[in-house]
Motif scaffolding. Sequence first.
Motif, short mmCIF file in Angstrom:
data_model
loop_
_atom_site.label_atom_id
_atom_site.label_comp_id
_atom_site.label_asym_id
_atom_site.label_seq_id
_atom_site.Cartn_x
_atom_site.Cartn_y
_atom_site.Cartn_z
N MET A 99 -6.33 -0.90 21.15
CA MET A 99 -7.37 -0.03 21.69
C MET A 99 -7.03 1.41 21.37
N PRO A 100 -7.71 2.02 20.39
CA PRO A 100 -7.44 3.43 20.11
C PRO A 100 -7.78 4.31 21.31
N GLU A 101 -6.95 5.29 21.57
CA GLU A 101 -7.15 6.22 22.68
C GLU A 101 -6.77 7.62 22.22
N ARG B 225 -12.38 -0.07 22.96
CA ARG B 225 -11.81 -1.43 23.01
C ARG B 225 -12.42 -2.25 21.89
N LEU B 226 -11.59 -2.69 20.96
CA LEU B 226 -12.04 -3.40 19.77
C LEU B 226 -11.63 -4.87 19.85
N THR B 227 -12.49 -5.73 19.31
CA THR B 227 -12.18 -7.16 19.24
C THR B 227 -12.50 -7.66 17.84
N LEU C 133 -8.60 -4.29 12.92
CA LEU C 133 -7.97 -3.82 11.68
C LEU C 133 -8.44 -2.42 11.31
N LEU C 134 -9.60 -2.02 11.85
CA LEU C 134 -10.14 -0.69 11.55
C LEU C 134 -9.76 0.34 12.62
N ALA C 135 -8.84 0.00 13.51
CA ALA C 135 -8.44 0.93 14.57
C ALA C 135 -7.95 2.28 14.01
N LEU D 256 -2.57 3.00 19.16
CA LEU D 256 -3.23 1.98 18.37
C LEU D 256 -2.68 0.63 18.73
N PRO D 257 -3.50 -0.43 18.58
CA PRO D 257 -3.01 -1.77 18.88
C PRO D 257 -2.05 -2.25 17.81
#
Length: 220
Positions: free
Chosen positions: A1-3, A112-114, A119-121, A159-160
Amino acid sequence: MPEISVDVHIGRSVTEVYDFLSDARNLPLWFSGVDTVAEGSEPAGPGVTHVYRFPGRHRDQVLQCVAYVPGEHLVFRGDRMWNALGAQTPMYSFTLSARPRGTLLRLTVQARLTGALTLLAPVVAMAWRRDLPRDVRRLGERLGAPHCHVISAPRRVRLPISASAPAAAPTTVPPAFAPPAPPRPQLRPEPRPEARPAPRPEPRPASVPAAKERAPRSAA
């Protein structure tokens, strides 16, 4: 999850800045994360929803206020948006604190990415790092404080971990105020008994053959 977070000093009171931010209809005027917000009559507050559009999308989404502390904290969360690669859920957080000559605002964006979007974070984080400083300067202009000072941009990026990369072993870092651990007692190995050579067998005396009995001499 980028923050991504950015801190900015705005030469307006906390009340003025907060009242402007809490009205979601003002977001498209300065914030690149919101394209449009439909007109509504509901006052700002927790649980209030707004119909908005995320930049680059043509479907209406719901933007909900999930945290509301007047003069201190405000959080908006958008709907989960799906595409061929996965889904993303944006969240926008505003934290304010009074300063002698204005307000210190911390703007935090989370996504929040799923799916394959994880991969694009790094790309998502790069876009927010580029846009947030512009956004807060535009906010200062809207509030009549064009000389707002961006203190840090971005404040942090998280980043995740890629699913293909091996997970690092968890490490425990003791707090700075914890007393040092007592030294472990060193155990000395017990001395082994010295190996003594086996006693040599005593030599046996050679057997002496018995004396032959002499035959008696015959008398002359």
